[in-house]
Design an enzyme around this catalytic site. Structure first.
Site, mmCIF file in Angstrom:
data_model
loop_
_atom_site.group_PDB
_atom_site.id
_atom_site.type_symbol
_atom_site.label_atom_id
_atom_site.label_comp_id
_atom_site.label_asym_id
_atom_site.label_seq_id
_atom_site.Cartn_x
_atom_site.Cartn_y
_atom_site.Cartn_z
ATOM 1 N N PHE A 150 -4.908 -1.271 3.086
ATOM 2 C CA PHE A 150 -5.490 -2.592 3.361
ATOM 3 C C PHE A 150 -4.657 -3.748 2.815
ATOM 4 O O PHE A 150 -4.814 -4.886 3.232
ATOM 5 C CB PHE A 150 -6.914 -2.677 2.780
ATOM 6 C CG PHE A 150 -6.959 -2.923 1.291
ATOM 7 C CD1 PHE A 150 -6.758 -4.202 0.781
ATOM 8 C CD2 PHE A 150 -7.183 -1.889 0.392
ATOM 9 C CE1 PHE A 150 -6.774 -4.444 -0.586
ATOM 10 C CE2 PHE A 150 -7.197 -2.120 -0.978
ATOM 11 C CZ PHE A 150 -6.990 -3.406 -1.463
ATOM 12 N N LYS A 174 -2.400 4.253 12.563
ATOM 13 C CA LYS A 174 -3.805 4.237 12.132
ATOM 14 C C LYS A 174 -3.907 3.212 10.997
ATOM 15 O O LYS A 174 -3.638 3.520 9.834
ATOM 16 C CB LYS A 174 -4.206 5.645 11.657
ATOM 17 C CG LYS A 174 -5.677 5.997 11.772
ATOM 18 C CD LYS A 174 -6.617 5.100 11.035
ATOM 19 C CE LYS A 174 -6.599 5.313 9.543
ATOM 20 N NZ LYS A 174 -7.379 4.268 8.805
ATOM 21 N N GLU A 177 -9.076 0.690 8.037
ATOM 22 C CA GLU A 177 -10.309 0.225 8.692
ATOM 23 C C GLU A 177 -10.816 -1.079 8.072
ATOM 24 O O GLU A 177 -11.665 -1.756 8.637
ATOM 25 C CB GLU A 177 -11.394 1.312 8.657
ATOM 26 C CG GLU A 177 -11.896 1.725 7.278
ATOM 27 C CD GLU A 177 -11.014 2.768 6.591
ATOM 28 O OE1 GLU A 177 -9.777 2.711 6.717
ATOM 29 O OE2 GLU A 177 -11.591 3.646 5.908
ATOM 30 N N SER A 227 -3.628 5.125 -1.514
ATOM 31 C CA SER A 227 -3.872 5.580 -2.889
ATOM 32 C C SER A 227 -3.278 6.970 -3.108
ATOM 33 O O SER A 227 -3.083 7.745 -2.156
ATOM 34 C CB SER A 227 -5.382 5.624 -3.133
ATOM 35 O OG SER A 227 -5.966 6.555 -2.239
ATOM 36 N N CYS A 282 1.165 -2.772 -4.711
ATOM 37 C CA CYS A 282 1.591 -1.551 -5.403
ATOM 38 C C CYS A 282 2.758 -1.852 -6.329
ATOM 39 O O CYS A 282 3.166 -1.020 -7.103
ATOM 40 C CB CYS A 282 1.957 -0.476 -4.403
ATOM 41 S SG CYS A 282 3.369 -0.930 -3.415
ATOM 42 N N GLU A 376 -5.005 2.972 -12.105
ATOM 43 C CA GLU A 376 -4.661 1.813 -11.282
ATOM 44 C C GLU A 376 -5.904 0.922 -11.162
ATOM 45 O O GLU A 376 -6.929 1.356 -10.645
ATOM 46 C CB GLU A 376 -4.217 2.288 -9.890
ATOM 47 C CG GLU A 376 -3.755 1.153 -9.014
ATOM 48 C CD GLU A 376 -3.191 1.623 -7.675
ATOM 49 O OE1 GLU A 376 -3.727 2.596 -7.109
ATOM 50 O OE2 GLU A 376 -2.230 0.994 -7.206
#
Ligand code: NAD
Length: 485
Positions: A150, A174, A177, A227, A282, A376
């Site tokens: 995301f 993909k 979402e 992740s 990240c 994280e």
């Protein structure tokens, strides 16, 4: 206006998925529902694979110099539609507009790199014995899939789309979402640039769609960014189906600050690194390892962090769940004895009261064994861990299971070199808070931040998205005398 339900993009057309399950897509700055994203399954992946498979022969047979012409046009369209794309990224992700625009700029740079592929992949040829030559040609892997997170709705899809397609592969994307809209627009721009139908297909959804991608025998390679927990699942599942895979995971980046570090440069870089994109990068600074007497830098860092204002130069985090998770980490650290120097909990932005904002947070005297130091957090939160010397700082950095990025702030070349050599991370910064290697250098971490060999972008992506054919040729009879031919 009612939020629309998105469709999959298959063979150049928008198609409703088989199932009727959807999820709301929210604008994190306001909490408003802006669209519904369908949750696709195996049947939908099957359609996308068919489209990508039937587009593959003519696309891969097209000379690469012709293929990249489409990416020159795509690059121009990205520039032309930069404001609109940045607005879309802002709306679905919550980052501020200038950060959204930086994603578009980075997408342009990634596309420029893909346009240079003809210069980068010209083959090799050598006379290996008298009259016998061997040549190497690169072929596309086939149908590839790209699964994205995301936090960079436009940039991360562009980590893979231009390179993989320029190299002759066809793709199923993909997107997350949580941020599906930017990818849809990228597909439209690619179509406008002249990309043939079926070369890029988009499947919306979550876990079920990803599992179908991993399992489908018609997909030959998978890239994943997200992740660590899911990166491991995808790497194991995709490779168990004998696919090539590179899966980038989460991060816990350590910034080692030495007493001789430049005060202003260090404070402003660390503050920007931990808070940029609301800490949802990240590459963000998550832990600052303060070596020896650096209190003057910490004081300056807090001053710099106070200039970061939610809703102004600090965006929202992605969801209510994310906001609650981040605030839980802060509260737990406080309860365990850490000292909060700047507290971003319970932040409300006037006019955006339903947005998911966390203010910049700086926490001192965090111990390496606390959860906030180990896990994280993925929010605008900096944990300061104290160390007495550089070797103790390196020990703390090395003990962390992740290995995306690490930086050192110092004015000593010797210390900088020593730290760069000894940190356990794939991307290293010297006086740089966000050490992203730009094109043509490749992007990728070590340890639990990446599974699979090679990196995802830059020159490394050429190895991932191609396979080598070695052809040995002899035409002249005198070469018959050679021992190996
Ligand atoms: P995520 O792992 O939750 O989701 C990533 C993708 O996996 C999405 O497309 C999602 O639909 C899918 N997914 C989620 N759960 C799944 C499951 N159980 N099985 C199969 N697929 C599943 O990650 P996110 O929250 O979207 O992104 C944030 C994470 O991504 C952070 O950990 C961040 O560090 C990481 N990230 C890493 C890099 C890198 O280069 N290493 C870059 C960007 C983001």
């Amino acid at each position: 206006m009612n939020p629309t339900t998105l469709s999959n993009f298959i063979a150049g057309a928008w198609q409703q998925p088989h199932g009727r399950k959807t999820l709301p897509v929210e604008n994190p700055s306001s909490g408003a529902v802006i669209a519904f994203v369908p949750l696709s399954g195996m049947n939908d992946v099957e359609l996308a694979v068919r489209a990508a498979t039937s587009a593959l022969p003519s696309w891969s047979a097209m000379p690469i110099k012709e293929r990249v012409q489409i990416f020159f046009r795509y690059r121009a369209l990205l520039e032309q539609h930069a404001n609109e794309l940045a607005e879309l990224v802002y709306t679905e992700n919550g980052k501020i507009l200038s950060e959204a625009m930086a994603e578009v700029d980075k997408s342009i740079e990634l596309t420029e790199f893909a346009c240079s592929m003809p210069q980068l992949i010209s083959g090799e040829i050598l006379e290996v014995s008298r009259g016998v030559e061997c040549r190497i040609d690169r072929y596309p892997v086939g149908v590839v899939a790209s699964i994205t997170p995301f936090n960079f709705p436009a940039m991360v899809p562009n980590w893979t789309i231009p390179n993989a397609l320029a190299l002759g592969n066809t793709m199923i994307l993909k997107p997350s979402e949580l941020v599906p809209l930017s990818s849809c627009r990228l597909a439209e721009l690619l179509k406008e640039a002249g990309l043939p139908d079926g070369v890029l297909n988009i499947i919306h959804g979550g876990q079920e769609a990803v599992e179908a991608i991993c399992d489908h025998s018609g997909i030959h390679a998978v890239t994943f960014v997200g992740s660590t927990k899911v990166a491991k699942i995808v790497y194991q599942r995709a490779t168990s189906h004998l696919k090539r895979a590179v899966c980038l995971g989460g991060a816990k980046n350590h910034l080692i600050v030495m007493p001789d570090a430049h005060e202003e440069m260090t404070a402003s870089n660390v503050a920007a690194s931990m808070s940029g994109c609301a800490g949802q990068r990240c590459m963000a600074a998550s832990a600052m390892v303060a070596v020896g007497p650096v209190d003057h830098i910490i004081t300056r860092l807090v001053e710099e962090s106070k200039k970061i204002i939610p809703g102004k130069n600090l965006g929202a985090v992605i969801s209510k769940i994310a906001k609650e998770r981040i605030e839980r980490y802060i509260t737990e650290a406080e309860q365990q004895g850490a000292k909060i120097l700047l507290d971003g909990r319970n932040t409300k932005v006037t006019g955006k009261e339903n947005g998911y904002y966390v203010g910049p947070t700086v926490i001192d005297f965090v111990k390496p064994e606390m959860n906030i130091a180990k896990e994280e957090v993925f929010g605008p939160v900096l944990s300061i861990i104290r160390a007495s010397d550089v070797d103790e700082a390196l020990k703390i950095e090395n003990a962390n299971p992740y290995g995306n990025a690490a930086s050192v702030f110092t004015q000593s070349g010797g210390i900088a070199r020593y730290v760069a050599e000894h940190v356990s991370a794939g991307m290293v910064g010297i006086n740089i808070g966000v050490p992203v290697p730009r094109e043509p250098f490749s992007f990728g971490g070590w340890n639990e931040s990446k599974f699979g060999s090679g990196d995802i972008t830059g020159k490394s992506s050429i190895e991932f998205f191609t396979k080598l054919k070695k052809t040995t040729t002899k035409w002249n009879p005198e070469a018959r005398k050679n021992w190996m031919s």
